[in-house]
Design an enzyme around this catalytic site. Structure first.
Site, PDB file in Angstrom:
ATOM      1  N   LYS A   5       0.822  -1.215   0.000  1.00 30.94           N
ATOM      2  CA  LYS A   5       0.000   0.000   0.000  1.00 30.94           C
ATOM      3  C   LYS A   5       0.857   1.267   0.000  1.00 30.94           C
ATOM      4  CE  LYS A   5      -4.368  -1.868   1.398  1.00 30.94           C
ATOM      5  NZ  LYS A   5      -5.096  -2.575   2.436  1.00 30.94           N
TER       6      LYS A   5
HETATM    7  N1  GLU Z   1      -8.867  -8.203   3.305  1.00 31.23           N
HETATM    8  C1  GLU Z   1      -7.725  -8.991   2.930  1.00 31.23           C
HETATM    9  C2  GLU Z   1      -6.636  -8.122   2.379  1.00 31.23           C
HETATM   10  O1  GLU Z   1      -6.904  -7.020   1.939  1.00 31.23           O
HETATM   11  C3  GLU Z   1      -8.012  -9.999   1.844  1.00 31.23           C
HETATM   12  C4  GLU Z   1      -8.899 -11.044   2.305  1.00 31.23           C
HETATM   13  C5  GLU Z   1      -9.088 -12.229   1.385  1.00 31.23           C
HETATM   14  O2  GLU Z   1      -9.111 -12.061   0.154  1.00 31.23           O
HETATM   15  O3  GLU Z   1      -9.267 -13.292   1.939  1.00 31.23           O
HETATM   16  O4  GLU Z   1      -5.493  -8.561   2.396  1.00 31.23           O
END
Ligand code: GLU
Length: 283
Positions: free
Chosen positions: A245
């Site tokens: 990020k």
């Molecule tokens: N929210 C998780 C992330 O941004 C991804 C979750 C998933 O795809 O299982 O890394």
């Protein structure tokens, strides 16, 4: 076929997210299925509404239509608490009072697939000490992995391109299911929601393949169905490292604002073609 894209709104989305979203969207649409957006916002301190809005703008710009309204993990906290209660009633979780520093210090650290394995310090506390400390000390809840893995027996999942892949949850040790600062961990929330949303194929980056060991075990313990999985290669920058990020240049907002054609980018990503300087790697 029902797929989902599940960003955590803790930063801006980048090309790696776009690649994942395109694969999930296209897989569903090719099969006449549905593509859902889930906002993984259990981390109240780090989640930001502006990132939710930007993620939706990014998907619109890429031309990735969603079916239904976005699902928000922050609205499912009761479901995670109920699952934890269920595991607690079966003596499969225990409260852990260790700080990060405690854990680092006590580690002649065995490493699991996703980092250091918890040495089990709080697993052996007696019921009285637990009750006393729960009342006054911050604590998380950990899975008693040895008991849970023994109860569940051998497990596997269907991995795209590989067939059945054996799950090895025991290698992760006593993972956290509810955090000190959040009522569920990624493992618990993601597993419960994938089932609640009736996701049939989880499409996500290969960096999360180790997590699937744990998710598969939670499915067995909680009586949830097991979707198929596709863990895809990761988008890397010119330095060969996967995007994070913090890589401002590759954020979708930057590309969007620079006038890049999002639909054309989505078509390129679908075909595995990345903008100059980026590549796909398997970790
Ligand atoms: N929210 C998780 C992330 O941004 C991804 C979750 C998933 O795809 O299982 O890394």
């Amino acid at each position: 076929m029902l797929t989902r894209f599940a960003p955590s709104p803790t930063g801006e989305l980048h090309l790696g997210h776009a690649y994942s979203a395109v694969l999930a969207h296209d897989a569903a649409h090719r099969a006449g299925g549905a593509f859902l957006l889930r906002i993984d916002d259990i981390d109240g301190a780090r989640s930001r509404e502006e990132h939710v809005a930007a993620a939706i703008a990014d998907l619109d710009w890429l031309g990735l239509e969603r079916d239904g309204a976005p699902v928000r993990q922050s609205q499912h906290l009761g479901d995670y608490a109920a699952a934890l209660d269920h595991l607690r009633a079966r003596d499969l979780v225990y409260p852990c009072f260790c700080t990060r520093a405690d854990i680092v210090q006590s580690l002649a650290a065995p490493h699991g697939p996703a980092g250091p394995v918890y040495p089990g310090t709080c697993r052996h506390l007696g019921a009285d000490e637990r009750a006393l400390r729960i009342a006054g000390e911050p604590h998380c809840w950990r899975l008693d992995m040895a008991r849970a893995a023994a109860l569940a027996g051998p497990l596997a999942w269907e991995e795209a391109g590989q067939g059945l892949r054996a799950a090895d949850p025991a290698a992760h040790g006593d993972v956290v299911l509810a955090r000190k600062d959040a009522p569920a961990s990624y493992h618990l929330a993601s597993t419960i929601d994938d089932a609640a949303m009736k996701v049939t194929e989880v499409i996500r980056g290969a960096d999360l393949i180790a997590s699937t060991d744990v998710h598969r075990l939670l499915q067995a313990l909680l009586g949830l169905p097991t979707p198929a999985y596709r863990h895809h290669a990761l988008v890397c920058g010119a330095d060969g490292k996967r995007l994070a990020k913090r890589d401002a240049a590759a954020t979708l907002a930057t590309l969007r604002e620079a006038g890049v054609d999002g639909h054309a980018l989505a078509a390129d990503l679908h075909a595995g073609r990345l903008p100059a300087g980026y590549s796909l790697r398997n970790p």
